[in-house]
Design an enzyme around this catalytic site. Sequence first.
Site, PDB file in Angstrom:
ATOM      1  N   MET A  92      -5.244   1.540   0.004  1.00 40.82           N
ATOM      2  CA  MET A  92      -6.032   0.761   0.953  1.00 40.82           C
ATOM      3  C   MET A  92      -6.083  -0.730   0.606  1.00 40.82           C
ATOM      4  O   MET A  92      -7.079  -1.404   0.857  1.00 40.82           O
ATOM      5  CB  MET A  92      -7.446   1.352   1.069  1.00 40.82           C
ATOM      6  CG  MET A  92      -7.455   2.827   1.470  1.00 40.82           C
ATOM      7  SD  MET A  92      -6.440   3.220   2.928  1.00 40.82           S
ATOM      8  CE  MET A  92      -7.565   2.715   4.223  1.00 40.82           C
ATOM      9  N   ILE A  94      -3.804  -4.480   0.840  1.00 37.60           N
ATOM     10  CA  ILE A  94      -2.651  -5.131   1.456  1.00 37.60           C
ATOM     11  C   ILE A  94      -1.784  -5.716   0.345  1.00 37.60           C
ATOM     12  O   ILE A  94      -2.280  -6.421  -0.537  1.00 37.60           O
ATOM     13  CB  ILE A  94      -3.113  -6.203   2.462  1.00 37.60           C
ATOM     14  CG1 ILE A  94      -3.789  -5.500   3.647  1.00 37.60           C
ATOM     15  CG2 ILE A  94      -1.941  -7.058   2.931  1.00 37.60           C
ATOM     16  CD1 ILE A  94      -4.403  -6.431   4.656  1.00 37.60           C
ATOM     17  N   HIS A 111       0.407   5.820   8.304  1.00 39.12           N
ATOM     18  CA  HIS A 111      -0.729   5.222   9.005  1.00 39.12           C
ATOM     19  C   HIS A 111      -1.189   6.195  10.090  1.00 39.12           C
ATOM     20  O   HIS A 111      -0.353   6.722  10.841  1.00 39.12           O
ATOM     21  CB  HIS A 111      -0.296   3.887   9.631  1.00 39.12           C
ATOM     22  CG  HIS A 111      -1.431   3.138  10.256  1.00 39.12           C
ATOM     23  ND1 HIS A 111      -2.356   2.432   9.513  1.00 39.12           N
ATOM     24  CD2 HIS A 111      -1.811   3.005  11.551  1.00 39.12           C
ATOM     25  CE1 HIS A 111      -3.246   1.887  10.336  1.00 39.12           C
ATOM     26  NE2 HIS A 111      -2.929   2.219  11.574  1.00 39.12           N
TER      27      HIS A 111
END
Length: 194
Positions: A92, A94, A111
């Site tokens: 979780m 980026i 996703h």
Amino acid sequence: MGLNTKLGVLASGRGSNFQAIQKEIEAGTLDAEIAVLISDRAQAPALEIAAAHGIDAHALPYDKNNREAFERAAGDLLEQAGCEWIVLAGFMRILTPYFINRFAGRILNIHPSLLPDFKGLHPQRQALEAGVKTSGCTVHLVTQDLDAGPIITQSEVPVLENDTEETLAARILVQEHRAYPEAIRILQKKREEG
Ligand code: GAR
């Protein structure tokens, strides 16, 4: 990929997608090996699952003001373990361009929506709010653009009248557990075909 494809997994939490991939490896339906699992959270249940299966597992500190420090340490572990593919399984965070470039074209993500719809956080909530009748999951290659890299496979589920975020997420998750191993097989086949 083919025989002894080495995978490295990044997971932040529950780890059910990681577990589904490992289950197929143990059942002999996926010709691969999870060489290392790395988490950004020391409390992640994924770490316990890894330990239960004898998989080398590491929790690395994550500082959101220095994301590259985590990525550099994770990248070194993944390389030392000889991983060909990096599998994001409920990771979780980026990734920065540093990590994406270091493993360019070799990072997979799952996703819980039919991309390009409902990128980013809370995709199941986004699907309910949009009132769509069908949702699902997508496995794709990771590029610099969030949730927008080339799609490997998708799987659909119906959205039902009385769905909550939880019931929809659970229905999608069943498909995720089939789609992720399938995506790896698709990539293996592509590689064999050259
Ligand atoms: C899964 O539903 C996965 O698709 C989602 O988090 C869940 C992790 O479950 N990932 C994302 O939303 C990424 N943006 P798991 O830890 O049991 O595999």
